[in-house]
Motif scaffolding. Structure first.
Motif, PDB file in Angstrom:
ATOM      1  N   ASN A   1       0.813  -1.214   0.000  1.00 19.67           N
ATOM      2  CA  ASN A   1       0.000   0.000   0.000  1.00 19.67           C
ATOM      3  C   ASN A   1       0.851   1.270   0.000  1.00 19.67           C
ATOM      4  O   ASN A   1       0.378   2.327   0.411  1.00 19.67           O
ATOM      5  N   PHE A   2       2.085   1.181  -0.470  1.00 15.76           N
ATOM      6  CA  PHE A   2       2.966   2.340  -0.410  1.00 15.76           C
ATOM      7  C   PHE A   2       2.435   3.493  -1.245  1.00 15.76           C
ATOM      8  O   PHE A   2       2.516   4.658  -0.842  1.00 15.76           O
ATOM      9  N   ASP A   3       1.889   3.202  -2.417  1.00 15.64           N
ATOM     10  CA  ASP A   3       1.391   4.273  -3.287  1.00 15.64           C
ATOM     11  C   ASP A   3       0.282   5.068  -2.615  1.00 15.64           C
ATOM     12  O   ASP A   3       0.198   6.290  -2.767  1.00 15.64           O
ATOM     13  N   ARG A   4      -0.555   4.394  -1.858  1.00 14.93           N
ATOM     14  CA  ARG A   4      -1.689   5.053  -1.218  1.00 14.93           C
ATOM     15  C   ARG A   4      -1.302   5.691   0.114  1.00 14.93           C
ATOM     16  O   ARG A   4      -1.691   6.815   0.408  1.00 14.93           O
ATOM     17  N   LEU A   5      -0.518   4.995   0.946  1.00 17.51           N
ATOM     18  CA  LEU A   5      -0.216   5.461   2.298  1.00 17.51           C
ATOM     19  C   LEU A   5       1.098   6.222   2.400  1.00 17.51           C
ATOM     20  O   LEU A   5       1.246   7.087   3.254  1.00 17.51           O
ATOM     21  N   GLN A   6       2.060   5.867   1.578  1.00 18.24           N
ATOM     22  CA  GLN A   6       3.396   6.467   1.577  1.00 18.24           C
ATOM     23  C   GLN A   6       4.032   6.428   2.969  1.00 18.24           C
ATOM     24  O   GLN A   6       4.538   7.433   3.467  1.00 18.24           O
ATOM     25  N   LEU A   7       4.010   5.271   3.578  1.00 23.68           N
ATOM     26  CA  LEU A   7       4.629   5.074   4.886  1.00 23.68           C
ATOM     27  C   LEU A   7       6.101   4.731   4.700  1.00 23.68           C
ATOM     28  O   LEU A   7       6.454   3.918   3.850  1.00 23.68           O
ATOM     29  N   VAL A   8       6.950   5.357   5.490  1.00 28.14           N
ATOM     30  CA  VAL A   8       8.383   5.076   5.435  1.00 28.14           C
ATOM     31  C   VAL A   8       8.862   4.789   6.854  1.00 28.14           C
ATOM     32  O   VAL A   8       8.243   5.219   7.823  1.00 28.14           O
TER      33      VAL A   8
ATOM     34  N   ASP B   1      16.534  11.402  12.210  1.00 25.34           N
ATOM     35  CA  ASP B   1      16.327  12.829  11.977  1.00 25.34           C
ATOM     36  C   ASP B   1      14.895  13.260  12.293  1.00 25.34           C
ATOM     37  O   ASP B   1      14.600  14.457  12.328  1.00 25.34           O
ATOM     38  N   GLN B   2      13.988  12.306  12.543  1.00 27.73           N
ATOM     39  CA  GLN B   2      12.600  12.644  12.843  1.00 27.73           C
ATOM     40  C   GLN B   2      12.365  12.922  14.319  1.00 27.73           C
ATOM     41  O   GLN B   2      11.291  13.358  14.692  1.00 27.73           O
ATOM     42  N   PHE B   3      13.351  12.668  15.167  1.00 23.63           N
ATOM     43  CA  PHE B   3      13.219  12.903  16.598  1.00 23.63           C
ATOM     44  C   PHE B   3      13.911  14.208  16.941  1.00 23.63           C
ATOM     45  O   PHE B   3      15.036  14.458  16.503  1.00 23.63           O
ATOM     46  N   VAL B   4      13.244  15.023  17.737  1.00 17.53           N
ATOM     47  CA  VAL B   4      13.818  16.312  18.121  1.00 17.53           C
ATOM     48  C   VAL B   4      13.812  16.435  19.634  1.00 17.53           C
ATOM     49  O   VAL B   4      13.124  15.696  20.339  1.00 17.53           O
ATOM     50  N   ASP B   5      14.564  17.388  20.125  1.00 18.64           N
ATOM     51  CA  ASP B   5      14.607  17.688  21.545  1.00 18.64           C
ATOM     52  C   ASP B   5      13.310  18.395  21.936  1.00 18.64           C
ATOM     53  O   ASP B   5      12.736  19.148  21.137  1.00 18.64           O
ATOM     54  N   VAL B   6      12.870  18.166  23.141  1.00 16.69           N
ATOM     55  CA  VAL B   6      11.627  18.794  23.604  1.00 16.69           C
ATOM     56  C   VAL B   6      11.756  20.310  23.577  1.00 16.69           C
ATOM     57  O   VAL B   6      10.778  21.022  23.347  1.00 16.69           O
TER      58      VAL B   6
END
Length: 124
Positions: free
Chosen positions: A71-78, A83-88
């Motif tokens: 379902n990658f075309d529909r959901l585009q889940l990766v 790099d997606q985690f940041v400091d509070v």
């Protein structure tokens, strides 16, 4: 006088026998009901074990990875990246309604293992 005493004693014994008879059947009915509830609890525990097994089976990482690929075309889940985690401290929270001195007093020291805070930039 004795006949009245015998009559009262007989009536009391009959009343107590009737009461004991009723209580016996009421107790047996309650025991049967409790047995039914115990059996129902056992069946529900078995169902819960089956549901947990099904949940574990459906949440296998290989299966989920395959579903994501299908379902990658529909959901585009990766996958998550570091790099997606940041400091509070980098999260933009709404402006506090308390005075700045009260907010500064409420700041708690960061636990060990967290990077030091970056100095906050003042906004005009």
């Amino acid at each position: 006088m004795r006949s009245v005493l015998y009559l009262l004693t007989t009536l009391i014994v009959m009343g107590l026998a009737f009461w004991a008879y009723r209580e016996n059947y009421r107790t047996q009915a309650t025991i049967a009901e409790m047995s039914d509830v115990q059996h129902q609890i056992g069946r529900l525990r078995e169902d819960l074990a089956v549901f947990r097994a099904e949940w574990a089976y459906l949440n296998r990482p290989a299966r989920l990875r395959e579903l994501v690929n299908l379902n990658f075309d529909r959901l585009q889940l990766v996958p998550f990246g570091s790099d997606q985690f940041v400091d509070v401290g980098q999260v933009a929270f709404p402006a506090p309604t308390q005075p700045a001195a009260a907010v500064a007093a409420a700041i708690v020291e960061r636990p060990a293992g967290y990077p030091p805070r970056r100095p906050q930039e003042s906004t005009p």
